[in-house]
Design a protein around this motif. Structure first.
Motif, PDB file in Angstrom:
ATOM      1  N   VAL A   5       2.154 -15.780  -1.451  1.00 46.70           N
ATOM      2  CA  VAL A   5       3.049 -15.275  -2.262  1.00 46.70           C
ATOM      3  C   VAL A   5       2.425 -13.881  -2.716  1.00 46.70           C
ATOM      4  CG1 VAL A   5       4.146 -15.092  -4.696  1.00 46.70           C
ATOM      5  CG2 VAL A   5       4.106 -17.142  -3.114  1.00 46.70           C
ATOM      6  N   ASP A   6       1.371 -13.628  -2.845  1.00 43.59           N
ATOM      7  CA  ASP A   6       0.549 -12.354  -3.368  1.00 43.59           C
ATOM      8  C   ASP A   6       0.844 -11.314  -2.206  1.00 43.59           C
ATOM      9  OD1 ASP A   6      -0.347 -13.504  -5.625  1.00 43.59           O
ATOM     10  OD2 ASP A   6      -2.398 -13.982  -4.924  1.00 43.59           O
ATOM     11  N   VAL A   7       0.621 -11.859  -0.997  1.00 42.45           N
ATOM     12  CA  VAL A   7       0.779 -10.916   0.227  1.00 42.45           C
ATOM     13  C   VAL A   7       2.267 -10.264   0.034  1.00 42.45           C
ATOM     14  CG1 VAL A   7       0.864 -10.596   2.736  1.00 42.45           C
ATOM     15  CG2 VAL A   7      -0.901 -11.864   1.690  1.00 42.45           C
ATOM     16  N   VAL A   8       3.343 -11.140  -0.170  1.00 46.57           N
ATOM     17  CA  VAL A   8       4.623 -10.582   0.113  1.00 46.57           C
ATOM     18  C   VAL A   8       4.974  -9.798  -1.177  1.00 46.57           C
ATOM     19  CG1 VAL A   8       6.906 -11.698  -0.189  1.00 46.57           C
ATOM     20  CG2 VAL A   8       5.169 -12.930   1.164  1.00 46.57           C
ATOM     21  N   GLU A   9       4.318 -10.008  -2.324  1.00 49.31           N
ATOM     22  CA  GLU A   9       4.639  -9.210  -3.522  1.00 49.31           C
ATOM     23  C   GLU A   9       3.940  -7.555  -3.175  1.00 49.31           C
ATOM     24  OE1 GLU A   9       3.257 -11.096  -7.098  1.00 49.31           O
ATOM     25  OE2 GLU A   9       4.824 -12.651  -7.028  1.00 49.31           O
ATOM     26  N   THR A  10       2.649  -7.830  -2.455  1.00 47.19           N
ATOM     27  CA  THR A  10       2.135  -6.593  -2.228  1.00 47.19           C
ATOM     28  C   THR A  10       3.005  -5.811  -1.468  1.00 47.19           C
ATOM     29  OG1 THR A  10      -0.048  -7.477  -2.437  1.00 47.19           O
ATOM     30  CG2 THR A  10       0.126  -5.211  -1.197  1.00 47.19           C
ATOM     31  N   LEU A  11       3.692  -6.578  -0.428  1.00 43.76           N
ATOM     32  CA  LEU A  11       4.591  -5.788   0.682  1.00 43.76           C
ATOM     33  C   LEU A  11       5.762  -5.228  -0.338  1.00 43.76           C
ATOM     34  CD1 LEU A  11       4.318  -8.112   3.331  1.00 43.76           C
ATOM     35  CD2 LEU A  11       3.301  -5.722   3.653  1.00 43.76           C
ATOM     36  N   CYS A  12       6.062  -6.005  -1.093  1.00 48.15           N
ATOM     37  CA  CYS A  12       7.363  -5.464  -1.875  1.00 48.15           C
ATOM     38  C   CYS A  12       7.008  -4.150  -2.629  1.00 48.15           C
ATOM     39  CB  CYS A  12       7.815  -6.523  -2.856  1.00 48.15           C
ATOM     40  SG  CYS A  12       8.611  -7.913  -2.309  1.00 48.15           S
ATOM     41  N   HIS A  13       6.099  -4.115  -3.140  1.00 46.02           N
ATOM     42  CA  HIS A  13       5.578  -2.961  -3.882  1.00 46.02           C
ATOM     43  C   HIS A  13       5.495  -1.749  -2.803  1.00 46.02           C
ATOM     44  CE1 HIS A  13       5.718  -4.666  -7.769  1.00 46.02           C
ATOM     45  NE2 HIS A  13       4.839  -5.414  -7.428  1.00 46.02           N
ATOM     46  N   ARG A  14       5.148  -1.851  -1.513  1.00 49.16           N
ATOM     47  CA  ARG A  14       5.035  -0.986  -0.553  1.00 49.16           C
ATOM     48  C   ARG A  14       6.431  -0.724   0.122  1.00 49.16           C
ATOM     49  NH1 ARG A  14       0.893   1.426   0.860  1.00 49.16           N
ATOM     50  NH2 ARG A  14       1.532   1.773   2.889  1.00 49.16           N
ATOM     51  N   TYR A  15       7.653  -1.367  -0.303  1.00 49.81           N
ATOM     52  CA  TYR A  15       8.713  -1.224  -0.235  1.00 49.81           C
ATOM     53  C   TYR A  15       8.854  -1.790   1.446  1.00 49.81           C
ATOM     54  CZ  TYR A  15       8.834   1.778  -3.864  1.00 49.81           C
ATOM     55  OH  TYR A  15       8.722   2.347  -5.369  1.00 49.81           O
ATOM     56  N   ALA A  16       8.109  -2.745   1.838  1.00 45.57           N
ATOM     57  CA  ALA A  16       8.323  -3.405   3.135  1.00 45.57           C
ATOM     58  C   ALA A  16       9.356  -4.349   3.184  1.00 45.57           C
ATOM     59  CB  ALA A  16       7.065  -3.797   3.659  1.00 45.57           C
ATOM     60  N   PHE A  17      10.658  -3.988   2.756  1.00 47.97           N
ATOM     61  CA  PHE A  17      11.303  -5.171   2.730  1.00 47.97           C
ATOM     62  C   PHE A  17      11.729  -5.771   3.970  1.00 47.97           C
ATOM     63  CE2 PHE A  17      12.624  -1.765  -0.460  1.00 47.97           C
ATOM     64  CZ  PHE A  17      12.522  -2.831  -1.670  1.00 47.97           C
ATOM     65  N   GLY A  18      11.824  -5.282   5.243  1.00 51.27           N
ATOM     66  CA  GLY A  18      12.264  -5.987   6.334  1.00 51.27           C
ATOM     67  C   GLY A  18      11.058  -7.062   6.410  1.00 51.27           C
ATOM     68  N   ASP A  19       9.891  -6.639   6.299  1.00 48.51           N
ATOM     69  CA  ASP A  19       8.620  -7.446   6.654  1.00 48.51           C
ATOM     70  C   ASP A  19       8.856  -8.638   5.584  1.00 48.51           C
ATOM     71  OD1 ASP A  19       7.649  -5.959   8.774  1.00 48.51           O
ATOM     72  OD2 ASP A  19       6.280  -4.858   7.245  1.00 48.51           O
ATOM     73  N   VAL A  20       9.186  -8.374   4.435  1.00 52.83           N
ATOM     74  CA  VAL A  20       9.106  -9.528   3.333  1.00 52.83           C
ATOM     75  C   VAL A  20      10.073 -10.379   3.825  1.00 52.83           C
ATOM     76  CG1 VAL A  20       9.629  -9.979   1.069  1.00 52.83           C
ATOM     77  CG2 VAL A  20       8.091  -8.364   1.449  1.00 52.83           C
ATOM     78  N   ARG A  21      11.372  -9.836   4.467  1.00 54.87           N
ATOM     79  CA  ARG A  21      12.567 -10.714   4.586  1.00 54.87           C
ATOM     80  C   ARG A  21      12.140 -11.706   5.872  1.00 54.87           C
ATOM     81  NH1 ARG A  21      17.602 -10.595   7.748  1.00 54.87           N
ATOM     82  NH2 ARG A  21      19.161 -11.397   6.427  1.00 54.87           N
ATOM     83  N   GLU A  22      11.339 -11.249   6.854  1.00 49.10           N
ATOM     84  CA  GLU A  22      10.906 -12.073   7.828  1.00 49.10           C
ATOM     85  C   GLU A  22       9.972 -13.050   7.207  1.00 49.10           C
ATOM     86  OE1 GLU A  22      12.231 -12.119  10.813  1.00 49.10           O
ATOM     87  OE2 GLU A  22      13.636 -10.634  10.044  1.00 49.10           O
ATOM     88  N   LEU A  23       9.079 -12.690   6.445  1.00 48.57           N
ATOM     89  CA  LEU A  23       7.945 -13.696   5.782  1.00 48.57           C
ATOM     90  C   LEU A  23       8.537 -14.573   4.851  1.00 48.57           C
ATOM     91  CD1 LEU A  23       5.085 -11.153   5.366  1.00 48.57           C
ATOM     92  CD2 LEU A  23       5.169 -12.839   7.175  1.00 48.57           C
TER      93      LEU A  23
END
Length: 336
Positions: A5-23
């Motif tokens: 969850v921490d990794v996904v939240e960090t990606l959110c704040h970097r606007y990596a929405f596509g990566d978050v969606r896959e994870l």
């Protein structure tokens, strides 16, 4: 799961929405929460990519009221995909779209995506004359409204007239805009994709460069003509500036290379210096306004005649994703 969850939240704040969606599936969330989060991430990625055809607007209410509010804001930035759509979006006003463009520039800078950043600045430059004309017309060259502004006696807009200062491409685009309202949806969308930016350039030429101005300009009060000319001169100069030439350089966008951060910074500083020497409104680009490309919001504000500032759509979408993710994982722990 917490580390995931921490990794996904960090990606959110970097606007990596596509990566978050896959994870997201690895977090083993309930199906309803997973689908809602995937929908929000799709929306965020389309914002970042400026994929404005629909911004994932189908069944927006399925994402919840906060998501629906974000979608409503995004609708102001999109081009209508049919000639007679009620919501005219960016054809009614380019200002929300320019606010979003600035936020995307900032996000690309944060993500160190220089090619995408330069491409976004290129879009800013392409439509800049329309942002100038919007202050006069009250719309951004909406084909459904433009007849009242460019038609009539002593106008050669859209005509093959030798006195017109438009080049062949611009003449083709201006002729097309006068009849595109009668085209089917595909023709309308093709016009927006390929020719609306040419209309923007043509209108810049009308105000700033034409030596034998027709009634498109002369029908306006003298003071307005002067403001238009000054602003369009700067808008066209920005379109020919070093940072835009960086976009047109062969490597960019063709897989053979990407401008470095240092190259972009150097080119942007050169662009500021060259434009700033023009004086007048162009000096606004020299402002230290705290933006990643210093002076860009100040320049756009000066040319638009109203505040153009980075939006918070991306940031708010990231925050909503994190909130929904946090709530979903809390409920999952409680259920366990």
């Amino acid at each position: 799961m917490n580390s995931g969850v921490d990794v996904v939240e960090t990606l959110c704040h970097r606007y990596a929405f596509g990566d978050v969606r896959e994870l997201l599936p690895m977090l083993r969330l309930p199906e309803s929460e997973l689908n809602r989060l995937r929908r929000i991430c799709l929306f965020g990625q389309r914002l970042l990519d400026l994929d404005a055809e629909d911004f994932d607007m189908a069944d927006a209410e399925a994402g919840g009221p906060e998501y629906t509010a974000l979608v409503d804001r995004a609708r102001a930035c999109r081009m209508p995909q049919e000639p007679r759509e009620v919501n005219r979006g960016a054809l009614s006003s380019l200002r929300p779209a320019y606010d979003l463009l600035l936020e995307v520039v900032r996000a690309r800078h944060l993500r160190n995506e220089m090619a995408s950043l330069v491409a976004t600045v290129h879009i800013i430059a392409e439509y800049l004359p329309l942002l100038v004309w919007e202050a006069v017309w009250g719309h951004a060259a909406d084909p459904m409204r433009i007849d009242d502004n460019v038609d009539g006696a002593d106008s050669v807009f859209g005509q093959q007239d030798v006195t017109c200062g438009h080049n062949r491409t611009d003449k083709g685009a201006t002729a097309r805009i006068l009849r595109i309202d009668k085209a089917p949806g595909q023709g309308w969308r093709t016009y927006l994709d390929r020719q609306h930016s040419n209309v923007a350039h043509a209108l810049g030429v009308c105000a700033a460069e034409c030596r034998d101005k027709c009634s498109v300009v002369t029908r306006l009060p003298a003071a307005v003509q002067g403001q238009l000319a000054e602003r369009c001169v700067v808008a066209l100069a920005f379109g020919d500036s070093g940072v835009i030439k960086l976009r047109h350089a062969a490597p960019v966008g063709h897989g053979f290379g990407v401008p470095s951060v240092e190259e972009l910074d150097e080119t942007w500083q050169h662009t500021r210096e060259v434009l700033g020497k023009r004086g007048g409104l162009a000096e606004s680009i020299l402002a230290d306004d705290g933006f990643c490309l210093p002076g860009l919001p100040s320049l756009l504000t000066a040319l638009a005649g109203t505040a153009i500032v980075p939006d918070t759509l991306l940031r708010d979408t990231a925050a909503l994703t994190v909130t929904k993710l946090h709530n979903a994982t809390v409920h999952l722990r409680e259920a366990a």
